[in-house]
Every structure is written in C-alpha cells, then in structure tokens.
Design a protein around this motif. Structure first.
Motif, mmCIF file in Angstrom:
data_model
loop_
_atom_site.group_PDB
_atom_site.id
_atom_site.type_symbol
_atom_site.label_atom_id
_atom_site.label_comp_id
_atom_site.label_asym_id
_atom_site.label_seq_id
_atom_site.Cartn_x
_atom_site.Cartn_y
_atom_site.Cartn_z
ATOM 1 N N GLY A 199 68.886 63.367 64.040
ATOM 2 C CA GLY A 199 69.268 65.215 64.732
ATOM 3 C C GLY A 199 70.409 65.253 64.735
ATOM 4 N N LEU A 200 71.349 64.903 64.036
ATOM 5 C CA LEU A 200 72.913 64.117 64.451
ATOM 6 C C LEU A 200 72.667 65.813 62.915
ATOM 7 N N ASP A 201 72.003 65.189 61.722
ATOM 8 C CA ASP A 201 72.571 65.974 60.587
ATOM 9 C C ASP A 201 70.882 67.187 61.132
ATOM 10 N N VAL A 202 71.105 68.044 59.883
ATOM 11 C CA VAL A 202 70.114 68.939 59.839
ATOM 12 C C VAL A 202 70.166 69.638 58.346
ATOM 13 N N ALA A 203 68.511 69.471 57.413
ATOM 14 C CA ALA A 203 68.042 69.519 56.968
ATOM 15 C C ALA A 203 68.426 71.070 55.815
ATOM 16 N N HIS A 204 69.305 71.832 56.081
ATOM 17 C CA HIS A 204 69.672 72.922 55.487
ATOM 18 C C HIS A 204 69.818 73.138 54.195
ATOM 19 N N PRO A 205 68.900 74.541 53.319
ATOM 20 C CA PRO A 205 69.047 74.302 52.383
ATOM 21 C C PRO A 205 69.599 75.393 51.918
ATOM 22 N N LEU A 206 70.165 74.576 50.544
ATOM 23 C CA LEU A 206 71.422 75.859 50.203
ATOM 24 C C LEU A 206 71.051 77.410 49.375
ATOM 25 N N ASP A 207 69.869 77.409 48.969
ATOM 26 C CA ASP A 207 69.598 78.993 49.127
ATOM 27 C C ASP A 207 69.903 79.664 50.227
ATOM 28 N N GLY A 208 69.053 78.899 51.265
ATOM 29 C CA GLY A 208 69.438 79.564 52.721
ATOM 30 C C GLY A 208 70.354 79.842 53.073
ATOM 31 N N PHE A 209 71.475 79.312 53.442
ATOM 32 C CA PHE A 209 72.916 79.304 53.507
ATOM 33 C C PHE A 209 73.445 80.397 52.345
ATOM 34 N N THR A 210 72.859 80.416 51.143
ATOM 35 C CA THR A 210 73.915 81.526 50.221
ATOM 36 C C THR A 210 72.930 83.191 50.846
ATOM 37 N N ALA A 211 72.041 82.900 51.196
ATOM 38 C CA ALA A 211 70.939 83.587 51.908
ATOM 39 C C ALA A 211 71.783 84.355 52.759
ATOM 40 N N ASP A 212 72.233 83.847 53.249
ATOM 41 C CA ASP A 212 72.693 84.392 54.771
ATOM 42 C C ASP A 212 73.761 84.945 54.991
ATOM 43 N N LEU A 213 74.637 84.153 54.046
ATOM 44 C CA LEU A 213 76.506 84.632 53.558
ATOM 45 C C LEU A 213 75.780 85.959 53.129
ATOM 46 N N ALA A 214 75.400 86.695 51.885
ATOM 47 C CA ALA A 214 75.002 87.471 51.161
ATOM 48 C C ALA A 214 74.007 88.866 52.730
ATOM 49 N N THR A 215 73.036 88.023 53.558
ATOM 50 C CA THR A 215 72.963 88.886 54.348
ATOM 51 C C THR A 215 74.814 89.021 55.382
ATOM 52 N N ALA A 216 74.896 89.009 55.589
ATOM 53 C CA ALA A 216 76.749 88.457 56.564
ATOM 54 C C ALA A 216 77.389 89.961 56.378
ATOM 55 N N GLY A 217 77.119 90.002 54.720
ATOM 56 C CA GLY A 217 78.352 90.919 54.033
ATOM 57 C C GLY A 217 79.236 89.896 53.320
ATOM 58 N N PHE A 218 79.025 88.858 52.969
ATOM 59 C CA PHE A 218 79.866 88.207 51.999
ATOM 60 C C PHE A 218 79.394 88.238 50.676
ATOM 61 N N THR A 219 80.107 88.703 49.460
ATOM 62 C CA THR A 219 79.556 88.259 47.811
ATOM 63 C C THR A 219 80.520 88.066 47.327
ATOM 64 N N GLY A 220 79.838 87.810 45.468
ATOM 65 C CA GLY A 220 80.796 86.847 45.053
ATOM 66 C C GLY A 220 80.651 85.178 45.145
ATOM 67 N N VAL A 221 79.723 85.005 45.904
ATOM 68 C CA VAL A 221 79.488 83.472 46.153
ATOM 69 C C VAL A 221 79.577 82.811 44.768
ATOM 70 N N ILE A 222 79.830 81.657 45.523
ATOM 71 C CA ILE A 222 80.001 81.027 44.346
ATOM 72 C C ILE A 222 79.085 79.220 44.310
ATOM 73 N N THR A 223 78.650 78.517 44.114
ATOM 74 C CA THR A 223 77.621 77.189 44.976
ATOM 75 C C THR A 223 78.590 76.086 43.085
ATOM 76 N N GLU A 224 78.706 75.455 43.689
ATOM 77 C CA GLU A 224 79.179 74.118 43.345
ATOM 78 C C GLU A 224 78.829 72.662 43.681
ATOM 79 N N SER A 225 77.779 72.298 42.782
ATOM 80 C CA SER A 225 77.700 70.418 42.720
ATOM 81 C C SER A 225 78.893 69.611 42.971
ATOM 82 N N ILE A 226 78.894 68.960 43.532
ATOM 83 C CA ILE A 226 79.958 67.890 43.561
ATOM 84 C C ILE A 226 79.605 66.320 43.741
ATOM 85 N N GLY A 227 78.479 65.877 44.064
ATOM 86 C CA GLY A 227 77.694 64.874 44.729
ATOM 87 C C GLY A 227 78.201 64.121 43.646
#
Length: 270
Positions: A199-227
């Motif tokens: 339980g130290l790490d939580v399996a957060h999906p990226l799409d869930g976070f970007t949706a949260d950002l949009a709902t919170a009032g953020f725009t211009g959301v950009i995601t970059e994979s650096i794996g």
C-alpha cells in the motif's frame, strides 16, 4: 496537521526506516532518476545522484521564464534536496518544500541548513498534505511534485488543492509513475511489486489524474511518457545494488508489459 492521517506504510518508510538511506537511492534524493545520457555500462553512485538531479531539472525546466519572479511549492519534498536545487540552479523567487512526514521536514532543514541560512526569505520547508496545502488561495505561481504522487491515497484532492493555491495562469508540473487502467493491472502490480502490495504506492491511472485536473480548473494538460529514460537505467543500477531476485527488479518488466509508465504532466490554472 493530524499525524494519524499518515498511512502506516508511509509513516514507516519515510519515518524510522528513512528510505533516503537505501543504497538504491544514493545521495539522499528519493526518485528513480532520469538516466538520459548516462553511461549504463557500470553506473556509479555519482551517476545515480546525477540521474535524480536530472529528473528534477526536467520538471523545473517546464516553468516559464523569467523564473526569478516565480514562487513555487514542492509537494512531497522529502529531504528537500530538490527544492534547494530548484532555488540554486533555476533562481526562482522562492521555493517551499512541503512534506506530510515531520521526520522528513526535520531532515530537510538539517541537510539544507546552509542553503536556508543563505536564502532565509526564499527557501523553506513545512508540514502539509497534498490535499491540504499550507498556502493561501492564489498565492503561488507554480506547484510541482517529483515522484511523490504515487503515494497519495487519491489524486482528486491534490488536483483541487493545487488549483486553489495557484494564481490564474500558474502552472502545475508532476512527474511519477502511473498504472494502466483497470483492476487487473492493479492486481498484477501488487503481485510483482512490494510497494504496491503493502500500500505504499497506489495504482493511479494517468487518465484519471488528467480528468481530475480538468475538473479542478486546469487547461492545456500535457502528458509526456519518459519511461525509456527511467526504467532501463534504474534497473541497470539496481542490478549492482540490490540482492538478486529483489522485487524492485520487476519495475522494468512491469513497464515493458504495459502495466505502468513514468510520465511528466504539466497543466495551467485557468
């Protein structure tokens, strides 16, 4: 802040265990690193520190110039080395490191005592939660987080708190590893990786976070994979650092199997 709200695994890992002392996190930084340009033939502890500094630089370069006018907060600052680097190398107007664990804040103030004395009005470390940040509304130009959001129990509160403390036009930059969507991926990660199992790490999906950002009032959301800049280099260093068969060696396979990936997420407060 109510210390009983700190999850037990987080309390142990960053309290008495002091994860920063682990050989896999050389130099006191606590992140997996950006290994771009580092020779992986025989990586040294110095290379490991360099990788962790490079990850901070990748995040901090996402803030626009002139940077000497920007007031920033780092959420999940740990021992505070990254916040000191941000001030020293990027010349921000002010940087405040925030962490949920009092032991980490104490360590940050001790380790960075010289920097605090040099910049008494520009560098600070304080207790706070990702969903309860100790800043007035609209008081910051930037918020960033380096490999801490995977520990947050949920990201919705963090998105809304970041939006609250940022001025209109302010920027949020987050880098961490996100899980593939769905319960199957979360279950497989808990079988492969001890940090997900306990339980130290939580399996957060990226799409869930970007949706949260949009709902919170953020725009211009950009995601970059650096794996590709993170997982192979980390695994090569771990090969010489942790015991054979240690669960941390499964991060590389989990990435290759599409169960998780490392991303940089930027978003602007509308």
């Amino acid at each position: 802040m109510d210390q009983s709200r700190i999850p037990p695994t987080v309390h142990r890992t960053y309290g008495t265990d002091d994860l920063s002392r682990a050989a896999s996190f050389a130099g006191g930084f606590i992140n997996f690193g950006d290994w771009h340009g580092i020779d992986l033939a025989a990586p040294t502890p110095e290379d490991r520190v360099h990788s962790q500094e490079q990850l901070y630089r990748r995040v901090l370069r996402a803030f626009p110039e002139p940077r000497d006018q920007l007031r920033l907060a780092e959420v999940g600052c740990g021992r505070g080395l990254g916040a000191a680097l941000a001030l020293r190398e990027f010349r921000f107007a002010a940087v405040t490191g925030v962490d949920i664990h009092p032991d980490q804040i104490e360590r940050a103030r001790t380790v960075n005592a010289k920097a605090l004395a040099t910049y008494p009005d520009r560098l600070a470390y304080t207790l706070g939660r990702a969903d309860e940040l100790p800043f007035a509304a609209g008081s910051l130009d930037g918020v960033y987080s380096v490999e801490a959001a995977q520990h947050f129990r949920e990201l919705t509160g963090f998105a809304h708190e970041a939006a609250r403390v940022l001025r209109p036009g302010g920027r949020l930059v987050v880098t961490t590893f996100f899980a593939a969507a769905g319960p199957e991926a979360a279950e497989r990660l808990s079988l492969l990786l001890g940090s997900f199992a306990d339980g130290l790490d939580v399996a957060h999906p990226l799409d869930g976070f970007t949706a949260d950002l949009a709902t919170a009032g953020f725009t211009g959301v950009i995601t970059e994979s650096i794996g590709a800049a993170v997982w192979p280099g980390l695994d090569r260093y771990l090969a010489d650092t942790v015991p054979a068969g240690h669960w941390t060696r499964n991060f590389l396979g989990a990435w290759r199997d599409g169960l998780l990936d490392y991303h940089v997420v930027t978003a602007d407060r509308s």
